[in-house]
Design a protein around this motif. Structure first.
Motif, PDB file in Angstrom:
ATOM      1  N   GLN A  28      34.051  -3.357  29.621  1.00 33.01           N
ATOM      2  CA  GLN A  28      33.220  -3.873  28.540  1.00 33.01           C
ATOM      3  C   GLN A  28      32.680  -2.793  27.608  1.00 33.01           C
ATOM      4  N   VAL A  29      32.339  -1.644  28.163  1.00 29.16           N
ATOM      5  CA  VAL A  29      31.663  -0.628  27.358  1.00 29.16           C
ATOM      6  C   VAL A  29      32.641   0.349  26.718  1.00 29.16           C
ATOM      7  N   MET A  30      33.495   0.985  27.537  1.00 30.75           N
ATOM      8  CA  MET A  30      34.340   2.044  27.000  1.00 30.75           C
ATOM      9  C   MET A  30      35.299   1.558  25.906  1.00 30.75           C
ATOM     10  N   PRO A  31      35.894   0.358  26.007  1.00 33.84           N
ATOM     11  CA  PRO A  31      36.746  -0.088  24.885  1.00 33.84           C
ATOM     12  C   PRO A  31      35.999  -0.149  23.554  1.00 33.84           C
ATOM     13  N   THR A  32      34.750  -0.562  23.572  1.00 29.92           N
ATOM     14  CA  THR A  32      33.986  -0.613  22.322  1.00 29.92           C
ATOM     15  C   THR A  32      33.616   0.788  21.852  1.00 29.92           C
ATOM     16  N   VAL A  33      33.388   1.704  22.790  1.00 28.13           N
ATOM     17  CA  VAL A  33      33.143   3.104  22.417  1.00 28.13           C
ATOM     18  C   VAL A  33      34.363   3.650  21.684  1.00 28.13           C
ATOM     19  N   TYR A  34      35.545   3.424  22.254  1.00 27.24           N
ATOM     20  CA  TYR A  34      36.777   3.920  21.642  1.00 27.24           C
ATOM     21  C   TYR A  34      36.994   3.305  20.259  1.00 27.24           C
ATOM     22  N   VAL A 120      24.191   0.562  26.334  1.00 24.69           N
ATOM     23  CA  VAL A 120      24.948   1.516  27.142  1.00 24.69           C
ATOM     24  C   VAL A 120      25.942   2.264  26.265  1.00 24.69           C
ATOM     25  N   LYS A 121      26.608   1.528  25.383  1.00 29.70           N
ATOM     26  CA  LYS A 121      27.556   2.153  24.447  1.00 29.70           C
ATOM     27  C   LYS A 121      26.869   3.225  23.610  1.00 29.70           C
ATOM     28  N   ASN A 122      25.677   2.922  23.125  1.00 25.65           N
ATOM     29  CA  ASN A 122      24.956   3.884  22.287  1.00 25.65           C
ATOM     30  C   ASN A 122      24.614   5.152  23.060  1.00 25.65           C
ATOM     31  N   VAL A 123      24.238   4.995  24.332  1.00 26.53           N
ATOM     32  CA  VAL A 123      23.938   6.171  25.159  1.00 26.53           C
ATOM     33  C   VAL A 123      25.177   7.041  25.294  1.00 26.53           C
ATOM     34  N   ILE A 124      26.318   6.425  25.567  1.00 24.89           N
ATOM     35  CA  ILE A 124      27.553   7.195  25.750  1.00 24.89           C
ATOM     36  C   ILE A 124      27.959   7.887  24.459  1.00 24.89           C
ATOM     37  N   ILE A 125      27.871   7.191  23.324  1.00 21.93           N
ATOM     38  CA  ILE A 125      28.218   7.821  22.044  1.00 21.93           C
ATOM     39  C   ILE A 125      27.274   8.985  21.756  1.00 21.93           C
ATOM     40  N   GLU A 126      25.997   8.833  22.089  1.00 25.48           N
ATOM     41  CA  GLU A 126      25.058   9.941  21.881  1.00 25.48           C
ATOM     42  C   GLU A 126      25.481  11.160  22.686  1.00 25.48           C
ATOM     43  N   GLU A 145      21.033  16.097  17.892  1.00 25.53           N
ATOM     44  CA  GLU A 145      22.269  15.832  17.160  1.00 25.53           C
ATOM     45  C   GLU A 145      23.030  14.649  17.757  1.00 25.53           C
ATOM     46  N   GLY A 146      22.808  14.373  19.039  1.00 24.73           N
ATOM     47  CA  GLY A 146      23.476  13.233  19.653  1.00 24.73           C
ATOM     48  C   GLY A 146      23.020  11.918  19.054  1.00 24.73           C
ATOM     49  N   GLU A 147      21.724  11.761  18.872  1.00 23.62           N
ATOM     50  CA  GLU A 147      21.210  10.531  18.277  1.00 23.62           C
ATOM     51  C   GLU A 147      21.619  10.433  16.811  1.00 23.62           C
ATOM     52  N   MET A 148      21.639  11.580  16.110  1.00 26.36           N
ATOM     53  CA  MET A 148      22.088  11.570  14.719  1.00 26.36           C
ATOM     54  C   MET A 148      23.550  11.164  14.629  1.00 26.36           C
ATOM     55  N   PHE A 149      24.364  11.662  15.574  1.00 21.18           N
ATOM     56  CA  PHE A 149      25.786  11.314  15.587  1.00 21.18           C
ATOM     57  C   PHE A 149      25.962   9.819  15.845  1.00 21.18           C
ATOM     58  N   THR A 150      25.191   9.263  16.780  1.00 19.19           N
ATOM     59  CA  THR A 150      25.263   7.821  17.037  1.00 19.19           C
ATOM     60  C   THR A 150      24.969   7.040  15.766  1.00 19.19           C
ATOM     61  N   GLY A 151      23.976   7.488  15.020  1.00 18.25           N
ATOM     62  CA  GLY A 151      23.604   6.807  13.788  1.00 18.25           C
ATOM     63  C   GLY A 151      24.711   6.804  12.760  1.00 18.25           C
ATOM     64  N   VAL A 152      25.330   7.960  12.525  1.00 14.38           N
ATOM     65  CA  VAL A 152      26.368   8.025  11.485  1.00 14.38           C
ATOM     66  C   VAL A 152      27.635   7.294  11.924  1.00 14.38           C
ATOM     67  N   VAL A 153      27.937   7.310  13.244  1.00 10.73           N
ATOM     68  CA  VAL A 153      29.103   6.568  13.727  1.00 10.73           C
ATOM     69  C   VAL A 153      28.932   5.085  13.459  1.00 10.73           C
ATOM     70  N   GLN A 154      27.729   4.587  13.630  1.00 11.21           N
ATOM     71  CA  GLN A 154      27.471   3.158  13.477  1.00 11.21           C
ATOM     72  C   GLN A 154      27.050   2.772  12.064  1.00 11.21           C
ATOM     73  N   GLY A 155      27.073   3.742  11.140  1.00 12.73           N
ATOM     74  CA  GLY A 155      26.791   3.438   9.747  1.00 12.73           C
ATOM     75  C   GLY A 155      25.335   3.167   9.444  1.00 12.73           C
ATOM     76  N   LYS A 156      24.429   3.669  10.296  1.00 13.17           N
ATOM     77  CA  LYS A 156      23.007   3.467  10.048  1.00 13.17           C
ATOM     78  C   LYS A 156      22.538   4.358   8.903  1.00 13.17           C
ATOM     79  N   THR A 157      21.508   3.916   8.247  1.00 16.25           N
ATOM     80  CA  THR A 157      20.905   4.719   7.187  1.00 16.25           C
ATOM     81  C   THR A 157      19.569   5.253   7.674  1.00 16.25           C
ATOM     82  N   PHE A 158      19.307   6.523   7.391  1.00 20.07           N
ATOM     83  CA  PHE A 158      18.068   7.181   7.782  1.00 20.07           C
ATOM     84  C   PHE A 158      17.377   7.699   6.530  1.00 20.07           C
ATOM     85  N   ASP A 159      16.070   7.508   6.472  1.00 21.02           N
ATOM     86  CA  ASP A 159      15.349   8.096   5.347  1.00 21.02           C
ATOM     87  C   ASP A 159      14.954   9.528   5.690  1.00 21.02           C
ATOM     88  N   ALA A 160      14.324  10.214   4.733  1.00 16.37           N
ATOM     89  CA  ALA A 160      13.988  11.629   4.919  1.00 16.37           C
ATOM     90  C   ALA A 160      13.075  11.838   6.124  1.00 16.37           C
TER      91      ALA A 160
END
Length: 516
Positions: A28-34, A120-126, A145-160
């Motif tokens: 369930q988790v790793m296929p969505t990570v990939y 769980v997927k978000n933890v692994i991507i981080e 940088e792990g949390e920042m990477f999770t954000g950009v992978v998922q297309g999240k927007t972050f303000d300053a």
């Protein structure tokens, strides 16, 4: 602890107790990570997004090699995943160690009645983000940088403000696994996200964000009730709250998503309380304040404490509620907790045992496990721990902490052949006294030393006569096998300190010890 081989994402663990968790991870988790990583690798703005996570000077060539493999569906460069206990990784959900090139994932987030596979997927991507940083930067990028990477992978927007907060975070920690001290970068605990609905006199329902002042101040308007919703539910974390309402009194506790109080009855809310429940509640705090008629802003309270008034006819005009993760300390000072599941000891004897435990607490400055707690059961009888007959010269025995997973419950522990519940002590924390010794005018100072000797075994120290390369085996020491007064001298040797440090403890070489 178990390892998931990343070259075969559908490999099952051999331990049946963890099979369900592994199946969820694999199917369930790793296929969505990939899928997320492959989609990210084809993003036309991927280089700019990597700069946000790893800095402008990251190694572009190394990053392009990683991304090219992901485009082709080759994820062999992702570190292997090892399932561990929550306490093994300083209370985090996940961690990455460059030293071992492994992702450590808490089994807790893969067990229970409701598993949030997205979380769980978000933890692994981080943690994959942390591993990429180790490959594209010679020095760890600042912030999380792990949390920042999770954000950009998922297309999240972050303000300053979001970026500034993430850049300032320290995600590093030191953990102890298999007797090794390992530096890791870990995934922070998620935020459940709160929204507060309050019913305001003459205004009606209004919704406020977490931490905001929900209601009014300076307008003499009562709150008549409230409701809290969790925007990002966390498996194992729930919330309950109650209120004190005019002419009604205390309401029952209700769960998040339910309204507490009244509407259209002109009844003021005079106070309330909020608490967290569930298996993950111990990792979080809920705090709240109120603006009360004639008092103003109250002090902050939390975790089930009542706030406001009763019997004073004062209205609550506004509330503010927020949830935050508790500080996750890695390897605190040790707390040795003694229990006596079968009784049989005098108060004087128990005082001596507690004194011996305090002595060791003064020696240990850092525990080898993140919980910081060693629970020891103390029993007595004429037979040994497993029911065997003793010789007349054996005063006490204990189980040494020499298992790979320290302090796991061992249900084989027994008293005269009868199992003792492991709920009140750690499986390797067991001391058994021969009652013919300690109940027959056994000197107090000898009992202190004998108890400290046996606690030493539960900490992982050998008998002094067992000469080894890790520490000196001087006979004139606390761990001398010979019975007092010839053995178990009032000496903690440097060799003993070194052995404790090898096991993962921190030690005080000038401790305060009460030997009398």
């Amino acid at each position: 602890m178990f390892e998931l081989n990343n070259t075969n994402p559908h490999q099952s663990l051999t331990n049946s107790a963890n099979l369900a968790a592994t199946n969820i991870l694999n199917s369930q988790v790793m296929p969505t990570v990939y899928q997320d990583l492959q989609r990210f690798a084809t993003d036309p703005n991927v280089n700019e997004k990597l700069k946000l996570s790893f800095g402008a000077d990251y190694n572009v060539q190394n990053a392009q090699t990683i991304l090219a493999n992901w485009v082709l569906g080759n994820f062999s460069n992702i570190p292997s995943i090892e399932l561990v206990e929550l306490g093994d990784i300083a209370g985090a959900n996940g961690a990455f160690a460059k030293e071992t090139n492994k992702i450590y994932l808490s089994k807790d987030i893969l067990t229970g009645d409701s598993i949030n596979t997205e979380a769980v997927k978000n933890v692994i991507i981080e943690e994959i983000g942390h591993s990429i940083d180790a490959q594209v930067n010679a020095v760890d990028a600042p912030g999380d940088e792990g949390e920042m990477f999770t954000g950009v992978v998922q297309g999240k927007t972050f303000d300053a403000m979001d970026w500034a907060k993430l850049k300032a975070e320290d995600d590093s920690a030191t953990i102890h696994l298999n007797g090794q001290e390992i530096q890791v970068e870990k995934a922070s605990l998620p935020d459940p996200g709160l929204r507060e609905l309050v019913h305001i006199q003459d205004i009606g329902d209004r919704i406020f964000s977490e931490g905001a002042v929900a209601g009014t101040t300076g307008q003499s308007r009562r709150l008549e009730g409230f409701q809290i919703n969790l925007d990002s539910p966390i498996p194992g974390l729930s919330m309950e709250y109650m209120a004190h309402i005019q002419d009604i009194g205390d309401t029952p506790w209700v769960r998040e998503g339910q309204y507490v109080g009244t509407k259209g009855q002109s009844r003021r809310m005079e106070g309330f309380a909020i608490r967290l429940t569930g298996s993950q509640a111990s990792k979080y705090d809920v705090f709240y304040q109120a603006h009360v008629e004639g008092i103003g802003n109250t002090a902050r309270v939390g975790n089930g404490q009542f706030i406001g008034t009763r019997g004073q006819s004062r209205r609550v005009e506004a509330i503010s509620v927020w949830v935050q993760p508790k500080p996750q300390f890695s390897n605190p000072d040790i707390d040795i907790q003694l229990s006596y599941p079968n009784g049989g000891f005098t108060q004087s004897q128990m005082n001596i045992f507690e004194q011996a435990a305090t002595n060791w607490e003064n020696v240990i400055t850092k525990d080898k496990v993140p919980s910081g707690v060693l629970k020891i059961a103390i029993t007595q009888g004429s037979k040994g721990i497993l029911g065997g007959n003793w010789g007349s010269d054996i005063a006490a025995e204990s189980w040494m902490d020499n298992f790979q997973n320290y302090r796991n419950d061992l249900t084989t522990n027994s008293f005269n052949g009868q199992p003792i519940s492991g709920n009140n002590f750690d499986g390797d924390g067991r001391i058994h006294f021969n009652n013919s010794f300690i109940n027959n005018n056994f000197p107090k100072n000898n009992l202190v030393r004998l108890t400290m000797h046996e606690i030493g075994h539960t900490l992982g120290l050998d008998e002094a006569q067992k000469d080894g390369s890790l520490y000196d085996a001087k006979r004139d020491s606390l761990m001398d096998l010979d019975a007092p007064p010839r053995g178990q001298d009032m000496t903690i040797t440097e060799g003993m300190n070194k052995k404790l440090e090898y096991l993962g403890y921190g030690v005080n070489r000038s401790p305060i010890i009460n030997w009398s």
